[in-house]
Design a protein around this motif. Structure first.
Motif, PDB file in Angstrom:
ATOM      1  N   ILE A  15       0.812  -1.227   0.000  1.00  0.00           N
ATOM      2  CA  ILE A  15       0.000   0.000   0.000  1.00  0.00           C
ATOM      3  C   ILE A  15       0.839   1.267   0.000  1.00  0.00           C
ATOM      4  N   ARG A  16       2.102   1.165   0.398  1.00  0.00           N
ATOM      5  CA  ARG A  16       2.950   2.356   0.445  1.00  0.00           C
ATOM      6  C   ARG A  16       4.410   1.928   0.475  1.00  0.00           C
ATOM      7  N   VAL A  17       5.248   2.704  -0.178  1.00  0.00           N
ATOM      8  CA  VAL A  17       6.690   2.493  -0.106  1.00  0.00           C
ATOM      9  C   VAL A  17       7.269   3.648   0.693  1.00  0.00           C
ATOM     10  N   CYS A  18       7.785   3.359   1.871  1.00  0.00           N
ATOM     11  CA  CYS A  18       8.355   4.383   2.752  1.00  0.00           C
ATOM     12  C   CYS A  18       9.880   4.281   2.687  1.00  0.00           C
ATOM     13  N   THR A  19      10.519   5.399   2.404  1.00  0.00           N
ATOM     14  CA  THR A  19      11.959   5.389   2.165  1.00  0.00           C
ATOM     15  C   THR A  19      12.690   6.333   3.097  1.00  0.00           C
ATOM     16  N   ASP A  20      13.788   5.834   3.641  1.00  0.00           N
ATOM     17  CA  ASP A  20      14.728   6.668   4.385  1.00  0.00           C
ATOM     18  C   ASP A  20      15.998   6.728   3.546  1.00  0.00           C
ATOM     19  N   GLY A  21      16.158   7.787   2.785  1.00  0.00           N
ATOM     20  CA  GLY A  21      17.311   7.924   1.909  1.00  0.00           C
ATOM     21  C   GLY A  21      18.400   8.748   2.564  1.00  0.00           C
ATOM     22  N   GLY A  22      19.627   8.224   2.586  1.00  0.00           N
ATOM     23  CA  GLY A  22      20.735   8.947   3.177  1.00  0.00           C
ATOM     24  C   GLY A  22      20.614   9.083   4.675  1.00  0.00           C
ATOM     25  N   VAL A  23      19.953   8.100   5.324  1.00  0.00           N
ATOM     26  CA  VAL A  23      19.753   8.149   6.775  1.00  0.00           C
ATOM     27  C   VAL A  23      20.391   6.921   7.395  1.00  0.00           C
ATOM     28  N   THR A  24      21.248   7.125   8.401  1.00  0.00           N
ATOM     29  CA  THR A  24      21.875   6.005   9.072  1.00  0.00           C
ATOM     30  C   THR A  24      20.859   5.184   9.832  1.00  0.00           C
ATOM     31  N   GLY A  25      21.097   3.884   9.876  1.00  0.00           N
ATOM     32  CA  GLY A  25      20.212   2.997  10.613  1.00  0.00           C
ATOM     33  C   GLY A  25      20.319   3.164  12.112  1.00  0.00           C
ATOM     34  N   LYS A  26      21.283   3.985  12.578  1.00  0.00           N
ATOM     35  CA  LYS A  26      21.385   4.273  14.003  1.00  0.00           C
ATOM     36  C   LYS A  26      20.411   5.363  14.418  1.00  0.00           C
ATOM     37  N   PRO A  45      13.668  -5.281   3.221  1.00  0.00           N
ATOM     38  CA  PRO A  45      14.576  -6.247   2.580  1.00  0.00           C
ATOM     39  C   PRO A  45      15.212  -7.185   3.605  1.00  0.00           C
ATOM     40  N   ASN A  46      15.631  -6.639   4.735  1.00  0.00           N
ATOM     41  CA  ASN A  46      16.185  -7.425   5.828  1.00  0.00           C
ATOM     42  C   ASN A  46      16.125  -6.571   7.090  1.00  0.00           C
ATOM     43  N   LEU A  47      16.400  -7.157   8.230  1.00  0.00           N
ATOM     44  CA  LEU A  47      16.311  -6.416   9.486  1.00  0.00           C
ATOM     45  C   LEU A  47      17.376  -5.337   9.597  1.00  0.00           C
ATOM     46  N   ASP A  48      18.473  -5.480   8.860  1.00  0.00           N
ATOM     47  CA  ASP A  48      19.510  -4.458   8.870  1.00  0.00           C
ATOM     48  C   ASP A  48      18.981  -3.134   8.342  1.00  0.00           C
ATOM     49  N   ARG A  49      18.024  -3.195   7.403  1.00  0.00           N
ATOM     50  CA  ARG A  49      17.450  -1.965   6.855  1.00  0.00           C
ATOM     51  C   ARG A  49      16.421  -1.367   7.802  1.00  0.00           C
ATOM     52  N   VAL A  50      15.937  -2.159   8.724  1.00  0.00           N
ATOM     53  CA  VAL A  50      15.027  -1.636   9.743  1.00  0.00           C
ATOM     54  C   VAL A  50      15.822  -0.852  10.774  1.00  0.00           C
ATOM     55  N   ARG A 104      20.220  -0.723  12.357  1.00  0.00           N
ATOM     56  CA  ARG A 104      21.544  -1.331  12.375  1.00  0.00           C
ATOM     57  C   ARG A 104      21.903  -1.858  13.751  1.00  0.00           C
ATOM     58  N   GLN A 105      21.396  -1.215  14.806  1.00  0.00           N
ATOM     59  CA  GLN A 105      21.730  -1.635  16.156  1.00  0.00           C
ATOM     60  C   GLN A 105      20.658  -2.570  16.704  1.00  0.00           C
ATOM     61  N   LEU A 106      21.098  -3.597  17.406  1.00  0.00           N
ATOM     62  CA  LEU A 106      20.183  -4.612  17.920  1.00  0.00           C
ATOM     63  C   LEU A 106      19.131  -4.004  18.843  1.00  0.00           C
ATOM     64  N   THR A 107      19.533  -3.087  19.713  1.00  0.00           N
ATOM     65  CA  THR A 107      18.572  -2.500  20.651  1.00  0.00           C
ATOM     66  C   THR A 107      17.462  -1.768  19.912  1.00  0.00           C
ATOM     67  N   ALA A 156      22.815  -9.547  16.728  1.00  0.00           N
ATOM     68  CA  ALA A 156      24.069  -9.202  17.400  1.00  0.00           C
ATOM     69  C   ALA A 156      25.267  -9.541  16.520  1.00  0.00           C
ATOM     70  N   ALA A 157      25.188 -10.677  15.805  1.00  0.00           N
ATOM     71  CA  ALA A 157      26.284 -11.066  14.920  1.00  0.00           C
ATOM     72  C   ALA A 157      26.441 -10.072  13.778  1.00  0.00           C
ATOM     73  N   ALA A 158      25.308  -9.611  13.230  1.00  0.00           N
ATOM     74  CA  ALA A 158      25.372  -8.622  12.150  1.00  0.00           C
ATOM     75  C   ALA A 158      25.949  -7.307  12.658  1.00  0.00           C
ATOM     76  N   GLN A 159      25.572  -6.915  13.875  1.00  0.00           N
ATOM     77  CA  GLN A 159      26.100  -5.683  14.451  1.00  0.00           C
ATOM     78  C   GLN A 159      27.597  -5.817  14.702  1.00  0.00           C
ATOM     79  N   LEU A 160      28.027  -7.003  15.178  1.00  0.00           N
ATOM     80  CA  LEU A 160      29.453  -7.245  15.397  1.00  0.00           C
ATOM     81  C   LEU A 160      30.233  -7.157  14.096  1.00  0.00           C
ATOM     82  N   GLU A 161      29.694  -7.744  13.037  1.00  0.00           N
ATOM     83  CA  GLU A 161      30.381  -7.709  11.743  1.00  0.00           C
ATOM     84  C   GLU A 161      30.563  -6.273  11.256  1.00  0.00           C
ATOM     85  N   ARG A 162      29.496  -5.458  11.382  1.00  0.00           N
ATOM     86  CA  ARG A 162      29.608  -4.064  10.966  1.00  0.00           C
ATOM     87  C   ARG A 162      30.622  -3.318  11.825  1.00  0.00           C
TER      88      ARG A 162
END
Length: 273
Positions: free
Chosen positions: A52-63, A90-95, A97-100, A143-149
């Motif tokens: 129903i909608r495409v919501c975009t955060d362009g040029g915004v850090t996941g933090k 696409p994945n939780l990283d785009r939601v 970047r930090q686990l908290t 947590a593993a994805a956050q560690l890798e970054r």
């Protein structure tokens, strides 16, 4: 008698890139393509999926917190208003970047009765006391994805420090008397002359404030083009003062980042109260 048709699941697509040139090449177009592909393949099993909608955060850090991410804010508002049944990313990283922050946003989605889907893993089910492994696996992967970054960022910082220690130009604003050219530090002859004059005045017994006044009276601009201040002059003439100022600035930036992280998490979590 015909069976009533189940309404299609109304999903908000949430996309994010942190910079115009995404380092991993996973830009907005590729993200949307993956989400729509998932919606087509998984839709029949869910009784139909409608974006129903495409919501975009362009040029915004996941933090960034949700109030700093208009796309995320819009998606959550649609859920709260009952205009959407869930979020597709696409994945939780785009939601986040930090686990908290990831966990806080998921809690907000579920608190509004929404469902969370990602193109790489399908639906992320709400926490269940009878299935603690569900929460454990999701959080461990986050947590593993956050560690890798974090490790990637650390390697980049270490590389810059090594380059700077060997005399190369790594990053940041060059010191007074230097300028960056083709990613290499070179001498800025005009500033070098000013710096030499400052040292001469110092040897003659002129105070730091006196040197500052002479520079401003002569219309000599500082590194950033403004007026000189005694603390700025002191840093140029005293390496120890310059290093102390650098450390204080680094500590202040670290404290500010920590405060921002706490404030962002608090703002996201406040949606639950």
């Amino acid at each position: 008698m015909s069976t009533p048709r189940t309404p299609a699941l109304r999903l908000v697509m949430l996309l994010r890139v942190s910079t115009a040139g995404q380092l991993d090449g996973y830009g907005l177009e590729a993200q949307e393509k993956d989400c729509r592909k998932w919606a087509r393949s998984a839709g029949p099993g869910l009784g139909g999926v409608r974006i129903i909608r495409v919501c975009t955060d362009g040029g915004v850090t996941g933090k960034a917190g949700d109030d700093e991410r208009p796309g995320l804010t819009e998606a959550l508002q649609l859920l709260a208003a009952g205009e959407a049944d869930g979020v597709l990313a696409p994945n939780l990283d785009r939601v986040a970047r930090q686990l908290t922050q990831q966990e806080a946003i998921l809690s907000v989605v579920w608190a509004h009765g929404g469902r969370m889907f990602t193109a790489d893993r399908g639906e992320h089910l709400p926490d269940d006391d009878d299935d603690p492994m569900r929460t454990f696996v999701r959080q461990v992967m986050g947590a593993a994805a956050q560690l890798e970054r974090g490790l990637i960022a650390k390697r980049l910082r270490n590389g810059r420090k090594t380059k700077a220690a060997s005399g190369g130009y790594a990053y940041g604003a060059p010191a007074y008397g230097q300028r960056a050219q083709d990613k290499t530090l070179t001498v800025d002859s005009a500033e070098a002359e000013v710096l030499e004059q400052m040292r001469t005045w110092q040897e003659e017994g002129v105070s730091v404030r006196g040197i500052c006044d002479r520079l401003n009276a002569a219309g000599v601009p500082s590194k950033r083009g403004g007026k000189w201040h005694p603390t700025t002059v002191a840093r140029q003439l005293n390496p120890e003062a310059r290093e102390q100022a650098r450390q204080q600035s680094a500590q202040a930036r670290a404290a500010e980042r920590e405060q921002q992280r706490r404030q962002r998490a608090d703002r996201v979590l406040s949606r639950l109260t």
